[in-house]
Design an enzyme around this catalytic site. Structure first.
Site, mmCIF file in Angstrom:
data_model
loop_
_atom_site.group_PDB
_atom_site.id
_atom_site.type_symbol
_atom_site.label_atom_id
_atom_site.label_comp_id
_atom_site.label_asym_id
_atom_site.label_seq_id
_atom_site.Cartn_x
_atom_site.Cartn_y
_atom_site.Cartn_z
ATOM 1 N N ARG A 1 15.958 2.797 114.712
ATOM 2 C CA ARG A 1 16.102 3.243 113.330
ATOM 3 C C ARG A 1 17.146 4.349 113.315
ATOM 4 O O ARG A 1 16.951 5.390 113.934
ATOM 5 C CB ARG A 1 14.756 3.761 112.816
ATOM 6 N N SER B 1 6.122 -1.678 106.173
ATOM 7 C CA SER B 1 5.611 -0.360 105.790
ATOM 8 C C SER B 1 4.710 -0.507 104.575
ATOM 9 O O SER B 1 5.139 -1.053 103.552
ATOM 10 C CB SER B 1 6.773 0.576 105.432
ATOM 11 N N LYS C 1 10.984 12.651 108.892
ATOM 12 C CA LYS C 1 11.000 11.910 107.626
ATOM 13 C C LYS C 1 10.329 12.720 106.526
ATOM 14 O O LYS C 1 9.376 13.441 106.783
ATOM 15 C CB LYS C 1 10.269 10.565 107.800
#
Length: 204
Positions: free
Chosen positions: A35, A104, A134
């Site tokens: 990611r 998710s 995040k």
């Protein structure tokens, strides 16, 4: 699908990314997700190719976040997408029946049900705790894990500010995998950090 699920940080330094990823795999990480939200296409391709080769060497699944074309071009093991029903179904149609498709689901069990119907391989819940990486609402209740185990016939992953300490109640509630970024990649000893996460699953 059980154990430590490592997710890469947004590092442009490919050598460092590979070094710490390998240490995490040596420590027992069960799966790696690439990611990188700010990389350009060239860097993304370079890093994903190198990480795929690394994961192949350790015989661990390699999953790419969001970029379906890159997943297919490299023949990576799977893809992780946002929790919307449409995207899970679209991605499953694109990658075929054999790839891992993760979804998710945040703190929403309805999204997990939709993801299961759409062909997801696992569902991810969170955030449970504040993250160093995040930004999101830290509102996911621990009991979503228990409810997911009862209602959803898929492995579940927990994410969001995970440490070896605060993952314990989630694993006790039935979490199949714990996703970590900072707790491994920013650890002084990533091998030991990964090993201590992996050890949490030995009794469950």
């Amino acid at each position: 699908m059980k154990g430590l699920y490592i997710v890469t940080p947004d590092w442009d330094d490919t050598a460092r990314l590979l070094e710490v990823s390998e240490q995490a795999l040596q420590g027992g990480a069960a799966l790696l997700q690439y990611r990188h939200k700010t990389a350009d296409a060239g860097l993304r391709q370079e890093q994903a190719e190198a990480l795929l080769a690394l994961c192949r060497g350790y015989q661990r699944p390699f999953i790419i976040n969001d970029y379906v074309e890159l997943c297919l071009a490299l023949d990576a093991d799977g893809i992780h997408v946002g929790g919307t029903d449409a995207s899970v179904a679209e991605v499953r149609a694109q990658v075929g029946p054999d790839k891992i498709v993760g979804a998710s689901c945040y703190g929403d069990l309805a999204l997990a049900h939709a993801a299961q119907r759409a062909g997801a391989s696992y569902v991810a819940f969170g955030g449970f705790y504040p993250s160093r990486v995040k930004k999101y609402p830290v509102t996911t209740p621990v009991d979503i894990i228990t409810r997911s185990k009862a209602e959803i016939a898929l492995p579940n992953v927990v994410i969001g500010g995970m440490t070896q300490e605060n993952a314990v109640p989630l694993i006790a509630a039935g979490a199949d995998m714990v996703a970590a970024i900072s707790s491994v990649y920013l650890a002084e000893d990533p091998v030991a950090a990964a090993r201590s996460f992996a050890a949490l699953f030995n009794n469950h």
